[in-house]
Design a protein around this motif. Structure first.
Motif, short mmCIF file in Angstrom:
data_model
loop_
_atom_site.label_atom_id
_atom_site.label_comp_id
_atom_site.label_asym_id
_atom_site.label_seq_id
_atom_site.Cartn_x
_atom_site.Cartn_y
_atom_site.Cartn_z
N THR A 121 0.83 -1.21 0.00
CA THR A 121 0.00 0.00 0.00
C THR A 121 0.86 1.26 0.00
N ILE A 122 1.90 1.28 0.84
CA ILE A 122 2.81 2.43 0.90
C ILE A 122 3.54 2.60 -0.43
N ILE A 188 -10.03 -4.44 -8.57
CA ILE A 188 -10.47 -3.54 -7.50
C ILE A 188 -9.29 -2.80 -6.88
N VAL A 189 -8.17 -3.50 -6.71
CA VAL A 189 -6.96 -2.86 -6.18
C VAL A 189 -6.50 -1.74 -7.11
N ILE A 190 -6.55 -1.98 -8.41
CA ILE A 190 -6.14 -0.97 -9.39
C ILE A 190 -7.05 0.26 -9.31
N ILE A 191 -8.35 0.04 -9.21
CA ILE A 191 -9.30 1.17 -9.12
C ILE A 191 -9.09 1.94 -7.82
N ALA A 192 -8.89 1.21 -6.72
CA ALA A 192 -8.64 1.88 -5.44
C ALA A 192 -7.38 2.72 -5.53
N GLY A 219 -9.56 17.14 3.46
CA GLY A 219 -8.72 16.52 2.45
C GLY A 219 -7.97 15.33 3.01
N ALA A 220 -7.46 15.46 4.24
CA ALA A 220 -6.77 14.35 4.90
C ALA A 220 -7.71 13.18 5.13
N PHE A 221 -8.94 13.51 5.46
CA PHE A 221 -9.96 12.48 5.68
C PHE A 221 -10.22 11.69 4.40
N GLY A 222 -10.41 12.38 3.29
CA GLY A 222 -10.66 11.71 2.03
C GLY A 222 -9.50 10.83 1.60
N LEU A 223 -8.28 11.31 1.79
CA LEU A 223 -7.10 10.54 1.43
C LEU A 223 -6.99 9.29 2.30
N VAL A 228 -7.19 3.39 3.34
CA VAL A 228 -7.75 2.27 4.10
C VAL A 228 -8.39 1.28 3.14
N TRP A 229 -9.15 1.79 2.18
CA TRP A 229 -9.78 0.91 1.19
C TRP A 229 -8.72 0.13 0.42
N LEU A 230 -7.67 0.82 -0.03
CA LEU A 230 -6.61 0.17 -0.79
C LEU A 230 -5.93 -0.91 0.04
N TYR A 231 -5.63 -0.60 1.29
CA TYR A 231 -4.97 -1.58 2.17
C TYR A 231 -5.82 -2.83 2.35
#
Length: 245
Positions: A121-122, A188-192, A219-223, A228-231
């Motif tokens: 993820t990182i 799904i990972v690619i879209i996230a 903005g920090a919240f959205g990121l 979290v979704w990606l992870y």
């Protein structure tokens, strides 16, 4: 319009409706700082439930409670961005409690999987940030519309899957470790991941258009929502791959 993001918490009209005419305005640097603070609080919450899980405590209720409470706060922040400076830190801790419990459960079945998911993820985040800043990836209108449509489609499938689960019905391949199931997870990972590009663009445009200072927390919240979704999706993909060994 200032921009479009596939992230449902960063809608087109948010920055439009919250532009600032005061001296205290949103900056990219300020948003980065708020993002680090939000992620630090999320990790703190995750470490608590993670430790409790491996100490033998039943963290199921904590996980469910954290997830529900975080979802409620996310809705409030999404509809009322002015609450972001006060609710986002609390959201981060609650989301962390849920994420720590979920990660510990996966770790039980496959040792080391959470570290792998975190590193991937990182790496994706840093890679896409570098590509965005260098101009290799540009958030054109067609790009934004495509990612937004794919994200909405995924959300709809998950919603249908959740509703059908109450009737003992499962959506074919979605949770399976077959080649098709793995392919779906990769998609799904690619879209996230591509949602991160939209988030970068949206935050940059918001700062350029003079959004008020509290929008840095928004903005920090959205990121954070996207990360979290990606992870979670990376974690699910790794679990599917591990189950085939």
């Amino acid at each position: 319009m200032i921009g479009r993001s596939g992230n449902p918490t960063l809608s087109d009209k948010v920055f439009e409706q919250n532009q600032s005419h005061s001296e205290e305005r949103m900056t990219i640097g300020g948003t980065v700082n708020k993002s680090f603070m939000t992620l630090a609080l999320l990790l703190a919450g995750a470490s608590v439930s993670w430790s409790m899980y491996f100490q033998g405590y039943d963290v199921l209720m904590y996980a469910i409670g954290g997830a529900v409470a975080a979802f409620v706060l996310a809705l409030i922040v999404s509809f009322k961005p002015t609450t972001a400076p006060y609710l986002v830190p609390v959201y981060a801790v609650l989301e962390g409690v849920f994420l720590g419990s979920l990660s510990a459960t996966y770790e039980t079945f496959q040792g080391g999987i959470t570290l792998q998911a975190a590193l991937i993820t990182i790496s994706i985040f840093l890679g896409l940030l570098l590509a965005y800043k260098s101009g290799m990836i540009k958030a054109t209108e067609n790009f934004k519309l495509g990612v937004f449509a794919a994200t909405a489609g995924i959300a709809l499938v998950y919603l249908i899957s959740f509703v059908l689960s109450f009737f003992g019905i499962t959506v074919p391949y979605l949770h399976e470790s077959s080649l098709i199931g793995i392919g779906i997870s990769v998609f799904i990972v690619i879209i996230a991941a591509l949602n991160l590009v939209l988030d970068f663009d949206f935050i940059e445009n918001g700062a350029q258009h003079g959004a008020p200072k509290y929008m840095e927390w928004y903005g920090a919240f959205g990121l954070t929502v996207t990360l979290v979704w990606l992870y979670i999706e990376v974690l699910r993909l790794l679990a599917k791959l591990a189950s085939r060994d």
